[in-house]
Design a protein around this motif. Structure first.
Motif, PDB file in Angstrom:
ATOM      1  N   ALA A   1       9.335  -0.310   0.019  1.00 27.94           N
ATOM      2  CA  ALA A   1       9.763   0.085  -1.324  1.00 27.94           C
ATOM      3  C   ALA A   1      10.336   1.502  -1.331  1.00 27.94           C
ATOM      4  CB  ALA A   1       8.585  -0.017  -2.293  1.00 27.94           C
ATOM      5  N   GLU A   2       9.751   2.376  -0.538  1.00 25.94           N
ATOM      6  CA  GLU A   2      10.237   3.759  -0.431  1.00 25.94           C
ATOM      7  C   GLU A   2      10.081   4.202   1.014  1.00 25.94           C
ATOM      8  OE1 GLU A   2       8.950   8.242  -1.891  1.00 25.94           O
ATOM      9  OE2 GLU A   2       8.497   6.523  -3.205  1.00 25.94           O
ATOM     10  N   LEU A   3      11.199   4.501   1.664  1.00 19.29           N
ATOM     11  CA  LEU A   3      11.187   4.878   3.074  1.00 19.29           C
ATOM     12  C   LEU A   3      11.608   6.332   3.208  1.00 19.29           C
ATOM     13  CD1 LEU A   3      10.841   4.109   6.031  1.00 19.29           C
ATOM     14  CD2 LEU A   3      13.205   3.263   6.032  1.00 19.29           C
ATOM     15  N   ASP A   4      10.641   7.177   3.500  1.00 23.79           N
ATOM     16  CA  ASP A   4      10.863   8.615   3.629  1.00 23.79           C
ATOM     17  C   ASP A   4      10.352   9.052   4.995  1.00 23.79           C
ATOM     18  OD1 ASP A   4      11.134  11.351   3.355  1.00 23.79           O
ATOM     19  OD2 ASP A   4       9.488  11.571   1.925  1.00 23.79           O
ATOM     20  N   ILE A   5      11.284   9.342   5.912  1.00 23.51           N
ATOM     21  CA  ILE A   5      10.919   9.699   7.278  1.00 23.51           C
ATOM     22  C   ILE A   5      11.100  11.197   7.474  1.00 23.51           C
ATOM     23  CG2 ILE A   5      11.432   9.342   9.727  1.00 23.51           C
ATOM     24  CD1 ILE A   5      12.440   6.566   9.020  1.00 23.51           C
TER      25      ILE A   5
ATOM     26  N   GLU B   1       4.762  -4.928  10.538  1.00 24.14           N
ATOM     27  CA  GLU B   1       5.541  -5.135   9.327  1.00 24.14           C
ATOM     28  C   GLU B   1       5.074  -4.189   8.227  1.00 24.14           C
ATOM     29  OE1 GLU B   1       5.357  -9.213   8.140  1.00 24.14           O
ATOM     30  OE2 GLU B   1       5.725  -9.974  10.167  1.00 24.14           O
ATOM     31  N   PHE B   2       6.039  -3.596   7.547  1.00 27.10           N
ATOM     32  CA  PHE B   2       5.770  -2.783   6.365  1.00 27.10           C
ATOM     33  C   PHE B   2       6.382  -3.525   5.183  1.00 27.10           C
ATOM     34  CE2 PHE B   2       5.789   0.077   9.970  1.00 27.10           C
ATOM     35  CZ  PHE B   2       4.755   0.952   9.725  1.00 27.10           C
ATOM     36  N   ARG B   3       5.553  -4.153   4.366  1.00 22.01           N
ATOM     37  CA  ARG B   3       6.038  -5.015   3.290  1.00 22.01           C
ATOM     38  C   ARG B   3       5.686  -4.444   1.916  1.00 22.01           C
ATOM     39  NH1 ARG B   3       8.163  -9.610   4.661  1.00 22.01           N
ATOM     40  NH2 ARG B   3       7.944 -10.425   6.786  1.00 22.01           N
ATOM     41  N   ASP B   4       6.717  -4.173   1.148  1.00 19.49           N
ATOM     42  CA  ASP B   4       6.542  -3.707  -0.240  1.00 19.49           C
ATOM     43  C   ASP B   4       5.606  -2.509  -0.326  1.00 19.49           C
ATOM     44  OD1 ASP B   4       8.138  -5.862  -1.239  1.00 19.49           O
ATOM     45  OD2 ASP B   4       6.413  -7.180  -0.994  1.00 19.49           O
ATOM     46  N   CYS B   5       5.602  -1.670   0.685  1.00 20.64           N
ATOM     47  CA  CYS B   5       4.730  -0.500   0.659  1.00 20.64           C
ATOM     48  C   CYS B   5       5.585   0.772   0.559  1.00 20.64           C
ATOM     49  CB  CYS B   5       3.837  -0.457   1.895  1.00 20.64           C
ATOM     50  SG  CYS B   5       4.719  -0.385   3.447  1.00 20.64           S
ATOM     51  N   VAL B   6       4.908   1.872   0.374  1.00 17.29           N
ATOM     52  CA  VAL B   6       5.571   3.170   0.257  1.00 17.29           C
ATOM     53  C   VAL B   6       5.208   4.009   1.473  1.00 17.29           C
ATOM     54  CG1 VAL B   6       5.691   5.313  -1.068  1.00 17.29           C
ATOM     55  CG2 VAL B   6       5.621   3.113  -2.259  1.00 17.29           C
ATOM     56  N   LEU B   7       6.232   4.522   2.152  1.00 14.43           N
ATOM     57  CA  LEU B   7       6.041   5.438   3.275  1.00 14.43           C
ATOM     58  C   LEU B   7       6.587   6.798   2.872  1.00 14.43           C
ATOM     59  CD1 LEU B   7       7.100   3.371   6.440  1.00 14.43           C
ATOM     60  CD2 LEU B   7       4.831   4.211   5.909  1.00 14.43           C
ATOM     61  N   LYS B   8       5.692   7.767   2.686  1.00 12.41           N
ATOM     62  CA  LYS B   8       6.098   9.109   2.281  1.00 12.41           C
ATOM     63  C   LYS B   8       5.926  10.076   3.444  1.00 12.41           C
ATOM     64  CE  LYS B   8       4.843   8.647  -2.628  1.00 12.41           C
ATOM     65  NZ  LYS B   8       4.022   9.233  -3.741  1.00 12.41           N
ATOM     66  N   ARG B   9       7.027  10.735   3.817  1.00 11.67           N
ATOM     67  CA  ARG B   9       7.001  11.778   4.854  1.00 11.67           C
ATOM     68  C   ARG B   9       6.358  11.244   6.141  1.00 11.67           C
ATOM     69  NH1 ARG B   9      10.585  15.071   4.285  1.00 11.67           N
ATOM     70  NH2 ARG B   9       9.450  16.707   5.408  1.00 11.67           N
TER      71      ARG B   9
ATOM     72  N   CYS C   1       0.839  -1.202   0.000  1.00  9.86           N
ATOM     73  CA  CYS C   1       0.000   0.000   0.000  1.00  9.86           C
ATOM     74  C   CYS C   1       0.877   1.256   0.000  1.00  9.86           C
ATOM     75  CB  CYS C   1      -0.935   0.016   1.213  1.00  9.86           C
ATOM     76  SG  CYS C   1      -0.084  -0.069   2.801  1.00  9.86           S
ATOM     77  N   VAL C   2       0.252   2.395  -0.239  1.00  8.96           N
ATOM     78  CA  VAL C   2       0.940   3.684  -0.189  1.00  8.96           C
ATOM     79  C   VAL C   2       0.389   4.468   0.986  1.00  8.96           C
ATOM     80  CG1 VAL C   2       1.376   5.864  -1.386  1.00  8.96           C
ATOM     81  CG2 VAL C   2       1.315   3.715  -2.686  1.00  8.96           C
ATOM     82  N   LEU C   3       1.276   4.858   1.902  1.00  7.28           N
ATOM     83  CA  LEU C   3       0.907   5.685   3.049  1.00  7.28           C
ATOM     84  C   LEU C   3       1.601   7.029   2.883  1.00  7.28           C
ATOM     85  CD1 LEU C   3       1.310   3.106   5.983  1.00  7.28           C
ATOM     86  CD2 LEU C   3      -0.745   3.629   4.655  1.00  7.28           C
ATOM     87  N   SER C   4       0.812   8.040   2.572  1.00  5.18           N
ATOM     88  CA  SER C   4       1.358   9.370   2.344  1.00  5.18           C
ATOM     89  C   SER C   4       1.183  10.226   3.589  1.00  5.18           C
ATOM     90  CB  SER C   4       0.663  10.029   1.146  1.00  5.18           C
ATOM     91  OG  SER C   4       1.182  11.309   0.901  1.00  5.18           O
ATOM     92  N   GLU C   5       2.286  10.646   4.178  1.00  8.20           N
ATOM     93  CA  GLU C   5       2.330  11.469   5.388  1.00  8.20           C
ATOM     94  C   GLU C   5       1.559  10.842   6.553  1.00  8.20           C
ATOM     95  OE1 GLU C   5       2.195  15.716   5.039  1.00  8.20           O
ATOM     96  OE2 GLU C   5       2.385  15.625   2.849  1.00  8.20           O
ATOM     97  N   PRO C   6       1.842   9.580   6.849  1.00  5.24           N
ATOM     98  CA  PRO C   6       1.203   8.964   8.020  1.00  5.24           C
ATOM     99  C   PRO C   6       1.814   9.515   9.307  1.00  5.24           C
ATOM    100  CG  PRO C   6       2.843   7.472   7.126  1.00  5.24           C
ATOM    101  CD  PRO C   6       2.769   8.651   6.175  1.00  5.24           C
ATOM    102  N   ASP C   7       1.002   9.642  10.335  1.00  4.71           N
ATOM    103  CA  ASP C   7       1.443  10.196  11.616  1.00  4.71           C
ATOM    104  C   ASP C   7       1.353   9.105  12.685  1.00  4.71           C
ATOM    105  OD1 ASP C   7       1.995  11.613  13.891  1.00  4.71           O
ATOM    106  OD2 ASP C   7       0.559  13.221  13.516  1.00  4.71           O
ATOM    107  N   PHE C   8       2.536   8.612  13.104  1.00  5.60           N
ATOM    108  CA  PHE C   8       2.613   7.599  14.151  1.00  5.60           C
ATOM    109  C   PHE C   8       3.071   8.210  15.472  1.00  5.60           C
ATOM    110  CE2 PHE C   8       3.146   5.203  10.197  1.00  5.60           C
ATOM    111  CZ  PHE C   8       2.360   4.080  10.397  1.00  5.60           C
ATOM    112  N   GLY C   9       2.945   9.498  15.635  1.00  8.67           N
ATOM    113  CA  GLY C   9       3.436  10.178  16.826  1.00  8.67           C
ATOM    114  C   GLY C   9       2.893   9.582  18.115  1.00  8.67           C
ATOM    115  N   ASP C  10       3.801   9.253  19.049  1.00 10.16           N
ATOM    116  CA  ASP C  10       3.414   8.732  20.366  1.00 10.16           C
ATOM    117  C   ASP C  10       2.710   7.385  20.295  1.00 10.16           C
ATOM    118  OD1 ASP C  10       4.296  10.426  22.519  1.00 10.16           O
ATOM    119  OD2 ASP C  10       2.993  11.967  21.685  1.00 10.16           O
ATOM    120  N   ALA C  11       2.754   6.719  19.142  1.00  8.07           N
ATOM    121  CA  ALA C  11       2.115   5.408  19.017  1.00  8.07           C
ATOM    122  C   ALA C  11       3.032   4.319  19.560  1.00  8.07           C
ATOM    123  CB  ALA C  11       1.761   5.123  17.565  1.00  8.07           C
TER     124      ALA C  11
END
Length: 248
Positions: free
Chosen positions: A210-214, A185-193, A169-179
């Motif tokens: 696939a794309e790790l952008d922190i 597991e993040f498998r073959d997905c895109v993490l943007k910002r 899947c594609v997660l664009s600007e997900p916020d995991f703050g304080d989680a």
């Protein structure tokens, strides 16, 4: 009005159609040193079509199929969904705060501004969702798979995720703050910002992203596993975090 369909007796035979959830135990492979997430195994009993309009606060939906139902602007805080299938439903601005989803599958759901704050998702599959601005802050997710689709601005602040898999899947600007993430597991997905500010991680697998952008929180990756290639990509961020200057 909430569906009042009675529950179908569940067969205990191996050939019955009853739903049985048998999550596998966390395992460690010979090559890996990280525990694998347990996945849901959702098997439905015979479902009845939903014939109501909208949702009801604290409604009880048991063994119901929502097929292309327009739930935009519906309000069902505290609702309970057990053995439910939501196929192609519109969830624009749907209010489902403190709702509970158990042994359910959401396929092709779409919408902007869905409010699932403090909701509980257990043994749930979310497949090919197209969502934006989903509020899941303070939510509890256990044995959940998010497969395919695209979710923008996913708010998981202060949420608890245990045995959760984001796959393809594609997660664009997900916020995991304080989680708090345990066996995620993040498998073959895109993490943007992605925002990992103040997150706590235990057995979090990022190696096949696939794309790790922190964007924030790179210093909070303790408890995660990354690949050698990702380490090289993140090296400038790690260096900046500890005040190291890298010059040619």
């Amino acid at each position: 009005m909430a569906s009042s369909a009675s529950r179908t007796p569940r067969s205990t035979s191996s050939t019955g159609s009853a739903r049985a959830t048998r999550p596998t135990r966390p395992t460690r492979s010979k090559k890996d040193t990280i525990a694998e997430a347990r996945r849901p195994d959702v098997r439905f009993p015979p479902l009845v079509p939903y014939d109501g309009e909208g949702l009801e606060p604290d409604g009880d939906y048991d063994g119901v199929r929502f097929d292309g139902t327009d739930l935009a602007d519906a309000s069902g805080p505290g609702a309970r969904f057990m053995d439910c299938a939501l196929d192609g439903c519109a969830l624009d601005r749907t209010e489902l705060t403190r709702a509970r989803f158990m042994d359910s599958v959401l396929t092709g759901v779409r919408g902007v501004g869905t409010d699932l704050a403090e909701a509980s998702l257990r043994d749930v599959e979310v497949v090919d969702a197209r969502l934006g601005g989903v509020q899941l802050h303070g939510a509890v997710l256990e044995r959940v798979v998010v497969r395919g689709g695209k979710i923008d601005y996913l708010n998981l602040r202060k949420a608890r995720l245990k045995d959760v898999v984001f796959e393809g899947c594609v997660l664009s600007e997900p916020d995991f703050g304080d989680a708090h993430l345990v066996r995620v597991e993040f498998r073959d997905c895109v993490l943007k910002r992605a925002d990992f500010s103040s997150v706590r991680m235990e057995s979090v697998d990022l190696r096949t992203v696939a794309e790790l952008d922190i964007a924030r929180g790179v210093e909070r990756l303790a408890g995660a596993v990354i690949s050698p290639a990702q380490l090289m990509e993140l090296a400038p961020a790690f260096a900046a975090q500890i005040g190291v200057r890298v010059e040619g």
